[in-house]
Design an enzyme around this catalytic site. Structure first.
Site, short mmCIF file in Angstrom:
data_model
loop_
_atom_site.label_atom_id
_atom_site.label_comp_id
_atom_site.label_asym_id
_atom_site.label_seq_id
_atom_site.Cartn_x
_atom_site.Cartn_y
_atom_site.Cartn_z
N LYS A 113 -19.76 11.89 27.78
CA LYS A 113 -19.66 10.52 27.29
C LYS A 113 -20.07 9.58 28.43
CE LYS A 113 -15.98 10.80 23.84
NZ LYS A 113 -16.31 12.16 23.46
N ASP A 157 -22.84 12.14 24.18
CA ASP A 157 -22.02 11.81 23.00
C ASP A 157 -22.25 10.34 22.65
OD1 ASP A 157 -20.86 14.29 23.13
OD2 ASP A 157 -18.91 13.59 23.83
N GLN A 171 -24.94 8.15 14.85
CA GLN A 171 -23.89 8.13 13.81
C GLN A 171 -24.41 7.60 12.46
OE1 GLN A 171 -21.88 5.61 16.44
NE2 GLN A 171 -20.32 7.10 17.08
N ARG A 175 -28.46 14.63 17.74
CA ARG A 175 -27.29 15.24 17.09
C ARG A 175 -26.82 14.22 16.03
NH1 ARG A 175 -22.14 15.03 20.61
NH2 ARG A 175 -23.11 16.73 21.77
N GLY A 212 -19.84 10.08 12.32
CA GLY A 212 -19.25 9.00 13.12
C GLY A 212 -17.74 9.10 13.09
N LYS A 218 -16.98 6.58 2.12
CA LYS A 218 -17.38 7.90 2.61
C LYS A 218 -18.62 8.41 1.88
CE LYS A 218 -15.60 12.52 3.47
NZ LYS A 218 -16.93 13.05 3.25
N ARG A 247 -9.46 13.61 15.34
CA ARG A 247 -9.50 14.83 14.50
C ARG A 247 -8.46 14.72 13.37
NH1 ARG A 247 -13.12 15.08 17.71
NH2 ARG A 247 -14.00 14.02 15.95
#
Ligand SMILES: Cc1cc2nc3c(=O)[nH]c(=O)nc-3n(C[C@H](O)[C@H](O)[C@H](O)COP(=O)(O)OP(=O)(O)OC[C@H]3O[C@@H](n4cnc5c(N)ncnc54)[C@H](O)[C@@H]3O)c2cc1C
Length: 289
Positions: free
Chosen positions: A77, A111, A140, A161, A165, A178, A271
């Site tokens: 990052k 990232d 993203q 990549r 997001g 979504k 997560r």
């Protein structure tokens, strides 16, 4: 991590806090045909001096990956390398990391963090890309701006990549629904798989656990006969692991991103936020022994 239920909940997503834990997991995955990406958790620094420690750490990671004979890329990052304090110092660290990675036949990923870092991260990436194709950047799909960003990145022959997001963004800049994010992901990935995107250095990481989306893109790949070296699947350690093995068995190139490190709290919260069922998993762990 010292509390039992926290450890039980977090180890679902990371093999441990130390580099050795991540290397151990990468060694275990290798015979199953799954290669890896390693990232030490951590983001914004308090002082620029802390960036040196992060930089030294990643140099060691590259050396240890080579010594272990692993195909494990690294992902960093920009804010871990002092972007907030001094973007130029951050860039110089990235240049040296990329040089070290190239010498070890490795690859450096950036990232993507929250929206305020997108311009800066893309600018860092483009400067790195002028020096070498062995660098990639996360982009993203939830951001409206991404459609334009990929056009300018594609022209350079970029390793991208593509992710949905992971940050909380305002509806003025990111799709709030979504289903719209999913559709934009499909459209962006399809664009990146078109023949005119096939510049030297171009690579698409289909970085999602969304199996429906993966399958739709596999159909696009088959219809257009996209060469195998143009794309890879990428998924996070501990999420849909069976699918990761299935992709490898089917002959797809798949990388598992393994996180490690002590500074796991904000990452772990992202997560949990991605999947409410994870919260009940934590609660169950609180009461199990
Ligand atoms: C290799 C990789 C690198 C990434 N790098 C970045 C980055 O640099 N910047 C960034 O903003 N984001 C990054 N992300 C995170 C990404 O933005 C998403 O937040 C995350 O991948 C969840 O979205 P999804 O595409 O898997 O789809 P979703 O629609 O959220 O999930 C699809 C399915 O995957 C499973 N799943 C997804 N998330 C979880 C979870 N947390 N726990 C359990 N199951 C889950 C569920 O079965 C779910 O139904 C990365 C993701 C991957 C795979």
């Amino acid at each position: 991590m010292k509390t039992g239920f926290v450890r039980r909940s977090v180890v679902k997503f990371m093999p441990g806090e130390h580099l050795e834990d991540a290397l151990g997991a990468a060694k275990t995955l290798k015979p199953t045909g799954i290669n890896t990406i390693l990232t030490r958790l951590g983001e914004n620094l308090a002082r620029i001096e802390e960036a040196k420690d992060v930089f030294d750490h990643y140099l060691r990671v590259i050396d240890q990956v080579k010594a272990a004979g692993l195909d494990a890329q690294i992902s960093v990052k920009p804010t871990q390398l002092g972007f907030d304090q001094n973007p130029e110092v951050c860039f110089q660290y990235l240049v040296k990391l990329a040089d070290h990675a190239i010498a070890a036949n490795n690859f450096l990923w950036l990232d993507m963090e929250s929206s305020k870092y997108v311009d800066g991260t893309i600018a860092l990436y483009k400067r790195l890309r002028e020096r070498t194709p062995k660098v990639g950047v996360a982009i993203q799909a939830y951001l409206y701006r991404t459609e334009k960003d990929i056009e300018s990145l594609m022209a350079l022959g970029s390793a991208i990549r593509l992710v949905k997001g992971a940050y909380m963004e305002a509806p003025s800049i990111a799709y709030p629904k979504k289903s719209d994010v999913d559709e934009n992901y499909f459209n962006l990935a399809s664009r990146l798989l078109q023949p005119d995107a096939n510049q030297p250095g171009a690579l698409l990481h289909i970085a999602t656990h969304d199996i429906g989306l993966q399958q739709r893109l596999q159909r696009v790949i088959a219809e257009r006969n996209v060469p195998k070296d143009r794309y890879e699947f990428a998924m996070l350690y501990g999420i849909n692991s069976q699918r990761q093995r299935d992709l490898a068995q089917a002959g797809e190139s798949i990388r598992c991103l393994i996180s490690y490190g002590e500074y796991w709290f904000p990452w772990y919260m992202r997560r949990l936020a991605e999947r409410p069922a994870n919260v009940s998993f934590v609660v169950r762990n609180m009461f199990s022994r």
